[in-house]
Write a protein that holds these residues in place. Structure first.
Motif, PDB file in Angstrom:
ATOM      1  N   LEU A  95      65.777  47.988  13.982  1.00  0.00           N
ATOM      2  CA  LEU A  95      67.227  48.111  13.890  1.00  0.00           C
ATOM      3  C   LEU A  95      67.643  49.404  14.595  1.00  0.00           C
ATOM      4  O   LEU A  95      68.648  49.435  15.326  1.00  0.00           O
ATOM      5  CB  LEU A  95      67.629  48.139  12.415  1.00  0.00           C
ATOM      6  CG  LEU A  95      69.080  47.858  12.074  1.00  0.00           C
ATOM      7  CD1 LEU A  95      69.586  46.584  12.738  1.00  0.00           C
ATOM      8  CD2 LEU A  95      69.260  47.749  10.554  1.00  0.00           C
ATOM      9  N   ALA A  96      66.852  50.464  14.394  1.00  0.00           N
ATOM     10  CA  ALA A  96      67.074  51.732  15.093  1.00  0.00           C
ATOM     11  C   ALA A  96      65.792  52.539  14.973  1.00  0.00           C
ATOM     12  O   ALA A  96      65.016  52.351  14.030  1.00  0.00           O
ATOM     13  CB  ALA A  96      68.233  52.497  14.466  1.00  0.00           C
ATOM     14  N   LEU A  97      65.564  53.418  15.934  1.00  0.00           N
ATOM     15  CA  LEU A  97      64.393  54.296  15.813  1.00  0.00           C
ATOM     16  C   LEU A  97      64.701  55.436  14.847  1.00  0.00           C
ATOM     17  O   LEU A  97      63.828  55.924  14.147  1.00  0.00           O
ATOM     18  CB  LEU A  97      64.016  54.874  17.190  1.00  0.00           C
ATOM     19  CG  LEU A  97      63.115  53.978  18.045  1.00  0.00           C
ATOM     20  CD1 LEU A  97      62.847  54.645  19.388  1.00  0.00           C
ATOM     21  CD2 LEU A  97      61.794  53.691  17.330  1.00  0.00           C
ATOM     22  N   ASP A  98      65.962  55.838  14.807  1.00  0.00           N
ATOM     23  CA  ASP A  98      66.352  56.939  13.931  1.00  0.00           C
ATOM     24  C   ASP A  98      66.641  56.389  12.541  1.00  0.00           C
ATOM     25  O   ASP A  98      67.423  55.442  12.367  1.00  0.00           O
ATOM     26  CB  ASP A  98      67.590  57.632  14.499  1.00  0.00           C
ATOM     27  CG  ASP A  98      67.989  58.805  13.635  1.00  0.00           C
ATOM     28  OD1 ASP A  98      67.460  59.912  13.849  1.00  0.00           O
ATOM     29  OD2 ASP A  98      68.814  58.584  12.704  1.00  0.00           O
ATOM     30  N   LEU A  99      66.000  57.014  11.568  1.00  0.00           N
ATOM     31  CA  LEU A  99      66.065  56.489  10.216  1.00  0.00           C
ATOM     32  C   LEU A  99      67.490  56.520   9.657  1.00  0.00           C
ATOM     33  O   LEU A  99      67.944  55.551   9.017  1.00  0.00           O
ATOM     34  CB  LEU A  99      65.119  57.302   9.331  1.00  0.00           C
ATOM     35  CG  LEU A  99      64.815  56.702   7.972  1.00  0.00           C
ATOM     36  CD1 LEU A  99      64.189  55.324   8.085  1.00  0.00           C
ATOM     37  CD2 LEU A  99      63.887  57.642   7.206  1.00  0.00           C
ATOM     38  N   ALA A 100      68.183  57.591   9.924  1.00  0.00           N
ATOM     39  CA  ALA A 100      69.541  57.720   9.375  1.00  0.00           C
ATOM     40  C   ALA A 100      70.454  56.641   9.965  1.00  0.00           C
ATOM     41  O   ALA A 100      71.264  56.029   9.253  1.00  0.00           O
ATOM     42  CB  ALA A 100      70.094  59.114   9.675  1.00  0.00           C
ATOM     43  N   VAL A 101      70.309  56.422  11.244  1.00  0.00           N
ATOM     44  CA  VAL A 101      71.101  55.371  11.887  1.00  0.00           C
ATOM     45  C   VAL A 101      70.794  54.010  11.269  1.00  0.00           C
ATOM     46  O   VAL A 101      71.697  53.219  10.954  1.00  0.00           O
ATOM     47  CB  VAL A 101      70.806  55.340  13.414  1.00  0.00           C
ATOM     48  CG1 VAL A 101      71.482  54.144  14.074  1.00  0.00           C
ATOM     49  CG2 VAL A 101      71.243  56.647  14.069  1.00  0.00           C
ATOM     50  N   ALA A 102      69.502  53.745  11.060  1.00  0.00           N
ATOM     51  CA  ALA A 102      69.103  52.455  10.490  1.00  0.00           C
ATOM     52  C   ALA A 102      69.644  52.307   9.076  1.00  0.00           C
ATOM     53  O   ALA A 102      70.137  51.232   8.697  1.00  0.00           O
ATOM     54  CB  ALA A 102      67.579  52.330  10.496  1.00  0.00           C
ATOM     55  N   GLN A 103      69.561  53.387   8.299  1.00  0.00           N
ATOM     56  CA  GLN A 103      70.044  53.307   6.918  1.00  0.00           C
ATOM     57  C   GLN A 103      71.550  53.063   6.865  1.00  0.00           C
ATOM     58  O   GLN A 103      72.034  52.255   6.068  1.00  0.00           O
ATOM     59  CB  GLN A 103      69.683  54.598   6.169  1.00  0.00           C
ATOM     60  CG  GLN A 103      68.212  54.586   5.725  1.00  0.00           C
ATOM     61  CD  GLN A 103      67.724  55.954   5.259  1.00  0.00           C
ATOM     62  OE1 GLN A 103      68.155  56.974   5.793  1.00  0.00           O
ATOM     63  NE2 GLN A 103      66.806  55.946   4.291  1.00  0.00           N
TER      64      GLN A 103
END
Lengths: 327, 327, 327, 327
Positions: B94-102
């Motif tokens: 969904l995203a490599l960056d965890l915050a973005v994915a969350q």
């Protein structure tokens, strides 16, 4: 501890000597051969006495004799040993000539002789396990049987000339296996043979490739594929098809190591030397011979040997006529 | 017949387009890409319309969108499609960056979005059959799990630099499989990584070889072996060990042809191109997407994708610290 | 013909006695045990003399001693035999206590002792063939190694209490194999352990399931999977992954018979008794011991035994700390 | 895009219809059957027109016809289609009666017809890969060939009565395969047949078990094992033996999942439904038919079909006479 005389100090005699020496219940006392030097060398290796074939069977204290002489001596030596009350392990065949074999069998029967014929393949642990599973009903009634029996490489044409031919020398093992596994006597045999591998074998009057069908009275069938040369070691497999499934035994590789590479996943090469391939069978054969000495019925009798010989003869005849032959 | 828009006309987009075209219940109406020529070419191949990514999701009559764009676009495009009520098949992650994915996951949840994450391996028929057997209790409670996942050959170092690293790009598939098969959430991860294959990968700051252990609260463990280069095609195997036996899935050769020769018995080479190896999985994924459009719960949700991402992050951290990391 | 004394007439002592008796180059002269009746019974079986452990090593004419006593006696008896100039085959471990083992090793080194440690698995024909292929470069440089070592069924919890734990008692064999096969010394160990099979084992303070990672200085890694219970016989497999392919050894079934039925194609069950599974290894170990008596370097030295012990200790520590431990 | 008419809306017709519908280069325009309702139902499923067999071939724009009617209609419908210049995929056999088949073949030749006979097994990917390897010389000159062809379960005796018998209905596929793989025309056939499975089949005048040997002029031989019931799915294997090794193709399980338990290591059951087992072959057959429409020579011609029919007839005669029959 049973005391054994070995007649025949050639290649197969040496195999038997080694297995006798290794068995805790046997002592190899005497080795005999028409070549005294060969007898002496093998006897020395195992701390046995080298005697002439004439003297060997009269050595005191013998319980059994192992006959690994040239084929022409199988019947007379087996009879002499049996006449002395010895249990006998005799290499196959009892004789190449059917009349000779029949006469010998009659006299052995009259003597009440205990003879184990050297069809070593029945003692192979995997083939024996397949047979045991069949008998235990693992696949219900057997219907048909496939035996593939391809040797690694052809023998010298000179050997072929004296061996009695592919059916008597090689397929006879498979006839014995088929009889054992089918659980019903084959009464018809049909064979097709060709010389596809070595023209010198054809020139010697023999075939190097054969396909044989056996049939029992109730219609069970065995197909045997024979080749003098697989090119990749012993290809000796069995498949039994029954009413409730199939049982199979595959080939024996040198080890369980597999190599996975760009060309695919490969197992180790199949065994290609008969002493490696059948080491366990020869050891089990000697262990069974101890049981025969102790009174057990032999797993392969002289009568079994005669029956296999009849099938070999029938196959040879069929390969000429192109039709089923009754045996 | 559901109408689909495809965003992303690259390699994986082309795969999806072909499977959509072949599915009797789907119609590929629109293809979009930031590169209009790529979109046009792929659209032409399947009789679809080429639109810009901005316009694509507003095409009338769409039931679903397949997001195969560059990673950075996965989350925004999935959100836009979900906001329009479309079912979405989104390539991982969904995203490599965890915050973005969350953040994206939270908004997707708020929208009640139906999102199938593109972890295609769950759709592989053999892996799916293993999972079904596990669920049916074929080996009782699972205790441990081994996943071998070795790619045929390493990607170009340039790719490695942007991929997020071996754990985010490659092992993430296996984290998803492990979660699915263990039947209990892994809460700890431990990884050891090395650069043994291509120094250029090490120079780019990544590893090409890794061994990872996952552990659940009750002590179930998964071991994952990762390599960027097997040298012999896809080596992607699974073994599950349970209270009453083991289940295994082996590799997929190009054919069932075996060659027996002096070097041993060899199978055909293993498949070495991901489109061959996972053709059935991609087809089954599209078939499942039709079910998702029709209302079924997705086999792999966006929340599953986030959880796999957390494990990738934990593994990367552990590979640096040399200790278990809680996730 | 070398004359041998055997110290220890328990289960493993009986195995060694039988293989010594069967070897044409060895004579079992003496059997000793702290239980005189056990010594007498085993001695009688092989025509040897039963002596007390004190007297056994002073029997005249000895060339070698086999130490199969309880673990606490391994080091002192090995030292006494070595002090008499005997070659020694000592069951593993030299000692459970590291300081004891280190002290014994120092004295053995000072004596110039010839000690073969009883890590029988190195003598298994298939594992040995894999190692030989590795050394011959069949897959280029080894990168990683997988060892699966699942026993058929757990030992009684009482045994577990005195065995030193899963890493010292069971995984130590695999540590030795990993050292041998990696071709480079592991310098770090990481282990995760759990009690998933038998709560009584957990109550005794031990684990029954473990996954261990070893790492060498250059980054080569070994993964070891350990279980006290497979439920289907010995699951003891090895896979080595290298720069040019992989080498594997699979499990050993009771026979090569396959059964094909409605439930699928099934092989014979895997061997489930260690004497069957490792019969060839024990025989080869004794054959190698003859070479050691004759002056060859032992395949597994006392120093090798110490190194495996260090790995076991490190693994135990890591299983508690959850982090890599340097050894 | 080629337009196709399908004659015959039975079980095999439905299979062809599905594969035609899935092929991007084909359009199924017409379905015909002597049962109008069957034609309508199948036509509706694929958006085709249902016509009577009389009208079907005159539908405008046709490029090819697929003949899946009852056997008696194969020859006349193939001729009518060929007379209209259509390429034809005709289910085997062209006719059960040899004279009818010969006459049809003569007229097809005169028309210069392009006819692909429906021997689907040649299109199986694994068998095709074996044939390709043979042609590429992977084992040198082929010497002998083994084909095992055991069906999962016998057909109803009523079917047997009208099928032409085991050689014409079932073994004919293997005669075609043997001709293709031997690379030389078999000129002699020998068969042994028995009723071992279902007495009702025997009562209907047929056998359910057969072993057949084919021989070429140079002595190459094929052995074919036929059974109406394996009891464990399709047992359809091929082994080719040549001067430099062997090539083999084994059976197809439902999945690659293995189960390891106390009873041994078992694969998934073999496929037991012909649509599953031969799905890839039917798809490849349709793909090849597109090539035939485009001008390629058919992989299996009507002359090939006649030759297989001659072998079936010879085998039936041999099973009665017990001798080789020249064909």
């Amino acid at each position: 501890m049973h005391t054994i005389a070995l007649l025949g100090a050639g290649r197969i005699g040496a195999v038997h000597a080694a297995h006798i020496a290794r068995h805790p219940g046997l002592r190899l006392a005497v080795v005999a051969d028409i070549d005294p030097a060969a007898a002496q060398a093998l006897a020395d290796r195992h701390g046995a006495l080298a005697l002439s074939p004439d003297q060997a069977l009269d050595h005191p204290g013998l319980a059994g004799a192992v006959i690994a002489s040239p084929t022409a001596l199988h019947a007379p030596q087996t009879l002499e040993a049996a006449a002395r009350g010895l249990a006998v392990l005799c290499e196959k065949p009892l004789a190449l000539d059917l009349a000779v074999a029949q006469a010998a069998l009659a006299r052995l029967d009259a003597l009440g002789a205990r003879v184990l014929m050297g069809f070593n393949r029945r003692h192979d642990p995997d083939f024996a396990a397949l047979q045991a599973a069949l008998v235990q009903g693992a696949i219900g009634t057997i219907e048909t049987l496939h035996i593939i029996s391809h040797d690694p490489a052809p023998p010298p044409p000179a050997y072929v000339a004296t061996s009695g031919g592919i059916f008597h020398d090689m397929v006879i093992h498979d006839f014995d296996m088929a009889r054992w596994l089918l659980g019903e006597e084959p009464v018809e045999v049909m064979a097709a043979a060709a010389c596809l591998i070595d023209p010198a074998i054809g020139a010697a009057g023999d075939a190097d490739t054969a396909k044989t069908i056996l049939r029992t009275a109730s219609g069970r069938m065995a197909m045997i594929s024979s080749s003098r040369r697989s090119g990749y070691g012993y290809d000796q497999r069995i498949e039994a098809f029954g009413a409730r499934g199939a049982l199979r035994v595959g080939n024996v590789p040198h080890s369980r190591v597999e190599h996975w590479g760009p060309a695919g996943a490969a197992g180790a090469p199949f065994m290609d030397f008969f002493l490696d391939r059948y080491a366990a069978a020869f050891a089990a054969q000697i262990a069974h011979f101890v049981q025969v000495i102790d009174g057990a019925a032999p797993l392969v009798s002289a009568a079994d040997g005669l029956r296999a010989l009849l099938l070999a003869q029938g196959a040879q005849e069929s390969a000429r006529s192109g039709a089923f032959v009754r045996v």
